[in-house]
Structure formats: C-alpha cells, structure tokens
Design a protein around this motif. Structure first.
Motif, PDB file in Angstrom:
ATOM      1  N   UNK A 120       0.839  -1.204   0.000  1.00 58.50           N
ATOM      2  CA  UNK A 120       0.000   0.000   0.000  1.00 58.50           C
ATOM      3  C   UNK A 120       0.870   1.249   0.000  1.00 58.50           C
ATOM      4  N   UNK A 122       0.526   3.990   1.264  1.00 54.70           N
ATOM      5  CA  UNK A 122       0.587   4.722   2.536  1.00 54.70           C
ATOM      6  C   UNK A 122       1.714   4.194   3.420  1.00 54.70           C
ATOM      7  N   UNK A 165       0.893   0.477  11.400  1.00 51.60           N
ATOM      8  CA  UNK A 165       0.226   1.472  10.546  1.00 51.60           C
ATOM      9  C   UNK A 165      -0.986   0.835   9.862  1.00 51.60           C
ATOM     10  N   UNK A 167      -2.829  -1.468  10.983  1.00 54.14           N
ATOM     11  CA  UNK A 167      -3.880  -1.609  11.980  1.00 54.14           C
ATOM     12  C   UNK A 167      -4.466  -0.242  12.372  1.00 54.14           C
ATOM     13  N   UNK A 168      -3.601   0.711  12.748  1.00 52.37           N
ATOM     14  CA  UNK A 168      -4.065   1.987  13.306  1.00 52.37           C
ATOM     15  C   UNK A 168      -4.720   2.895  12.260  1.00 52.37           C
ATOM     16  N   UNK A 169      -4.133   2.929  11.054  1.00 51.83           N
ATOM     17  CA  UNK A 169      -4.714   3.808  10.024  1.00 51.83           C
ATOM     18  C   UNK A 169      -5.792   3.054   9.253  1.00 51.83           C
ATOM     19  N   UNK A 170      -6.005   1.818   9.606  1.00 54.77           N
ATOM     20  CA  UNK A 170      -6.935   0.905   8.945  1.00 54.77           C
ATOM     21  C   UNK A 170      -6.742   0.891   7.431  1.00 54.77           C
ATOM     22  N   UNK A 171      -5.559   0.423   7.037  1.00 61.73           N
ATOM     23  CA  UNK A 171      -5.321   0.161   5.616  1.00 61.73           C
ATOM     24  C   UNK A 171      -6.152  -1.079   5.288  1.00 61.73           C
ATOM     25  N   UNK A 172      -7.051  -0.983   4.299  1.00 63.13           N
ATOM     26  CA  UNK A 172      -7.981  -2.101   4.090  1.00 63.13           C
ATOM     27  C   UNK A 172      -7.289  -3.341   3.528  1.00 63.13           C
TER      28      UNK A 172
ATOM     29  N   UNK B  86      -8.800   3.470   5.312  1.00 62.35           N
ATOM     30  CA  UNK B  86      -7.872   4.489   4.819  1.00 62.35           C
ATOM     31  C   UNK B  86      -8.093   4.792   3.332  1.00 62.35           C
ATOM     32  N   UNK B 108      -5.647   9.093  11.375  1.00 58.87           N
ATOM     33  CA  UNK B 108      -6.713   8.330  12.036  1.00 58.87           C
ATOM     34  C   UNK B 108      -6.867   8.782  13.487  1.00 58.87           C
TER      35      UNK B 108
END
Lengths: 413, 123
Positions: A120, A122, A165, A167-172, B86, B108
């Motif tokens: 990803x 990000x 990252x 988990x916390x930023x919720x990368x799908x 995201x 987030x």
C-alpha cells in the motif's frame, strides 16, 4: 505414521502453503499478528494430529479452519478477563468458513489482498518491501535482513511499524477498486522490481543471497501474474526473466561486470528467454501495455540477437521512442542515445548525449559520462574519452562498475 | 473509523477568487459526505498570523504570537470524517480543493470511550 515422516510432510506443506494460509487467516481474523500466531498454532497442531489421523485431503483448508478455531477458542477463554468482546462478536458473526468458502478462487483472492495491503502506498517503500518479503514470500526477518545487508533489528522494527500502521490507520485488506487498480498495481510492480534489482545489480555482499532475491522477485511476479494477468504484470515478469537469463554471462569469474556486447551468449538461459519472449508478445498484443512491457520488448530484442553485431538496433530505437512518450525522462533519453549510436554511429550518439548534458540533466549521473566517453573513444577522441571516464569513475559507487571504468581508462593507454 | 484531514497550503498563494471557489467546492463536498453519512465536521481556519500558541511551564502560561511551527505551508482548514478505511479517507482527501495546491494529511483518530458527545453538550 512415524513422527519424523509427519514432520517432513508438514515442513513441505509449510513451505508451499504458509503464505496462502496466512493470507486467508488475515482476512478471517482481521489482524496480522493474530493471523501469524494462529498459523503457527495450526502447523503445530498438524504435526500432532496428522500422525494419528493422517494427512487431511485439503491440508490448506484444514490449517485455516484449525488456526481460526484456535484463535477464537483462546479469545473466548480470555474474554472473561479481557475486553475483546467486540472482536469476538465480529468474527462469530461472519459465517464459519465451510468448504465452499475455502475454494481455490477464494484463496487466490486472499493472497492478492495480502499483496496489495503489503504494497500500500501509505507505507514507506522500504516497509512495503520488508512486509512483502516477510508476509507474502514467507521469508524470515533474518533472511530479509541478510538480503538487504541490514541488521535484523532494523527489519524487525520496519515490519512492526508497518503492521501498526496497517492496523491503526486501517489500511484495508482488499483488492483495490477498478478505478484505483492501475495506480495500486504500479506500486506493487515497483516493490517487485525493487526486490529484483537489489538482487540483480547489487555490488556487495555474499552473491548467493542476492541471487535469492532475484528468484524471489520472479516468483512474486509469477504469483501476481497468475492472480492478476494484467499486461504490465506480464511485462515486468518478462523483463525480469530476460534480464535474469543473462545472469551467468554478465559477471566474470573474478566478479567483474561484462557488458552485453562482450557476453558469451552461449551462457544465456534459453528457457527463460523463451518464456520472457512469449510474455512480451502476449503483453504487447493487449491494450494497456506500459513501460514494463516496452522495456521487456527491448530486452527481448537483445536476447534474440545471435551476436551483438546482429542486434536489431533500428527496432530498439523505435521502442525507446515509444518508451520516451510513455515516460519522458533523461535516463530513457540516454539509453535511446546509446541505441541510436549503435544504429547510426557514435557521432549521432555524442550529439544526443551532449544535448542532455547541456540541459544540465544527468550531470551527476556516472553512466551519462561513461556513455559520452565511450562515443569519444570510438571516434578516436582519446583525451575527451579519458576525461569522461574519469568523471564517471568519480561518480560511480558500485565496485564492479568502478573496476570496469578503471579498465577502460587503462585500455586508453 | 474517524479520520482528521488536515489541509496545508501556502496561504500567500490564494487569490480571492481561488479562495471563493475553494469554499464553494468544499461546501459541496461537505454536503455530499453528509448524505453518505461520512461527514462529522469541517472548517477553514483564519491565517496563521491569527494563531496564538500557549505553553504551560512550571505552572506558568507562556503565550506567544504565531503558529506552533513556522512552515512554508500552513494549516488552513480541516475535515473530520467517518469512513470504513484508509482508502476511503484517501479518496475524500484527494477531492479537497487544497490537495491540488498543497498537502492533505490524513490522521486516524484514537477513539476514546467515555468522552462527552456534541449532543450531551446541547442538553
């Protein structure tokens, strides 16, 4: 069955299946660390249970179900003390994975999801590479560290931060939508190509590890192509196969770099070339081919020439013209200039390179000065050639390249 | 999942006409997000020159003029959204007018239980 035999079987299944088992467990459990733990528990259970019950018909599905069950079971016992009820409710609300859900297309989907998540945009590129090698290829942290000549602690930290990252930023954990696919795919291709190049053109470190990286990149390319038969994926796979086919011929026994025109073409891997050419043809006959397919087509033309002098430079220049339109860059211009010099003579090449350098582009790029020096050498302009090679040598950082430039300087007398 | 989208641009680069267009486009985006249930809050901010920074050291308030850090691009506004992941947040960030001029940072939120909500405050 004796435990030793079961261990051998489980080890073999681990090597072949662990990344697919993990990919599906990440989807079912929604978390990398939990999925990894579940997978290890499942393999441990396999060693115990298969000895008496025999190897199941579909080991992969067995491992996924077992891993998932063990995690939910452990969580259920924990919930009395911990606050993980929402998680538990979420997993139980999703349908239990019956046989229908664990079929081949579903596994492929999960693996593709895993690749897209690890690559990803990000995530920082170095994190993308480390995560992909660790989670998709199943390399250990130590193996990734060795391949990149980095301390295992650094790689471990990169992987931990990457997972945090995600988990916390919720990368799908999803294959991107069609609209985003080209952009996201190019990010995946960049990671694969980075891994390949690290293995292919690295200058230092134990050679064997580096070869492993190229093979790993090719394996990833094959996997991605199977999951997502896009022309650019075909192009990148072809490009890697065609470059890699020359592996044995491009380095002398002493570790020196041998340029294309001086390579022993008998050492080229014909099987890889055939596979690469077929992929190039396939990519170029599809709409939507891009930079990788064009680069692969250029590599294929080199691979097809029985001798350096018989290279089809006319077509190579034409392909560089297309490449320049797709991705205008001074480096592509430089490569085109070298091809033009082969087609029309060094004088034409010199004019083109001077035009690039006069613009101020590539002034710090050693290969631009090396190419210019080479044209001068062939034109008999020895003094200019010498200053060009000297400038290139001052800028070059890779040891084999430096040795090559030193040799050229010596040859000038 | 809640995300705060922080919009950083060079304040000096906005013409009055561009600013007006930005407000119109942003307002429309807010309404669109609202109909999809993704809108929580959004607002432009007065220029960084209007900022005051407050620090408390040893129980004493230290008040200084200006933003926390002087940068070439300044925080000029924000969106607070509620989306699935995201990728959805990035998609919305890319549609904020400021993204085409400067940078939108996607952060987030850590959602703490037990905080008062806006409805509580109204009561």
């Amino acid at each position: 069955m004796p435990t030793q035999d079961i261990r051998t079987i489980v080890d073999a299944i681990y090597r072949a299946e662990s990344s697919r088992v993990l990919a599906t467990l990440v989807r079912l459990l929604g978390d990398f660390d939990r999925a990894e733990e579940a997978m290890h528990e499942a393999f441990a259970a396999a060693v115990e249970q298969w000895a008496t019950a025999g190897v199941p018909e579909n080991p992969r599905a067995w491992l996924v179900s077992t891993g998932r069950f063990k995690t939910i079971d452990a969580l259920r016992r924990q919930t009395r003390f911990a606050e993980s009820m929402p998680d538990l409710a979420r997993w139980q609300s999703t349908e239990p994975p019956d046989d229908l859900e664990l079929d081949e297309p579903r596994f492929c989907d999960d693996q593709l999801r895993l690749i897209f998540t690890c690559c990803h945009p990000a995530l920082a590129p170095a994190t993308q590479v480390a995560l992909t090698l660790r989670e998709v290829c199943g390399l250990t942290t130590e193996e990734v560290a060795r391949a990149f000549l980095t301390a295992p602690a650094t790689i471990a930290q990169r992987i931990v931060r990457g997972k945090a990252k995600i988990r916390d930023a919720r990368i799908p954990y999803e294959v991107p939508s069609l609209a985003d696919l080209p952009e996201r795919l190019s990010s995946v291709l960049a990671v694969i190509y980075l891994v390949f190049n690290e293995g292919y053109s690295a200058s230092s470190g134990p050679a064997i590890n580096r070869t492993d990286l190229s093979s790993e990149a090719i394996r990833l390319g094959r996997m991605l192509f199977e999951l997502c038969p896009d022309p650019e994926v075909a192009g990148l796979l072809a490009l890697m196969l065609l470059h890699d086919s020359r592996r044995l011929a491009r380095v002398s026994p002493g570790g020196d770099l041998i340029l294309l025109d001086e390579q022993n073409r008998g050492l080229w891997n014909r099987e890889q070339i055939a596979e690469g050419r077929a992929l190039v043809n396939r990519a170029l006959s599809t709409l939507g081919f891009g930079v990788h397919a064009i680069q692969a087509a250029i590599a294929a033309l080199h691979a097809e020439a029985p001798a350096a002098a018989e290279t089809d430079w006319r077509q190579i220049v034409a392909l560089y013209d297309v490449l320049l339109q797709l991705t205008p860059s001074p480096v592509v211009e430089l490569n085109r200039a070298v091809a033009v010099a082969m087609r029309d003579g060094p004088e034409s090449g010199l004019q083109l390179v001077d035009a690039i350098l006069d613009r101020g582009d590539l002034a710090e790029y050693h290969l631009a000065h090396a190419a210019r020096a080479d044209f001068c050498r062939r034109l008999g302009k020895i003094a200019e050639a010498r200053s060009g090679y000297t400038r290139a040598l001052a800028l070059a950082e890779q040891e084999p390249e430096r040795r090559f430039l030193q040799r050229r300087l010596r040859e000038l007398g | 999942m809640k995300y705060l989208l922080l919009i950083y641009t060079d304040e000096a680069s906005w013409t009055p006409a561009a600013r007006e267009q930005c407000v119109a486009d942003s307002t429309q985006l807010c309404h669109e997000l609202h109909t999809r249930g993704q809108y929580l809050d959004a607002s432009p901010l007065h220029p960084a020159a209007a900022a005051t920074s407050v620090r408390v050291r040893g129980g004493k308030k230290l008040i200084t003029d200006g933003p926390f850090v002087e940068t070439t691009e300044q925080l000029g506004g924000y969106f607070l959204i509620d989306v699935a992941n995201l990728d959805e947040a990035i998609q919305i960030a890319a549609r904020i007018p400021g993204a085409a001029k400067g940078t939108v940072e996607v952060r987030p939120l850590i959602e703490l239980p037990g905080l008062p909500t806006t409805t509580d405050a109204a009561l």
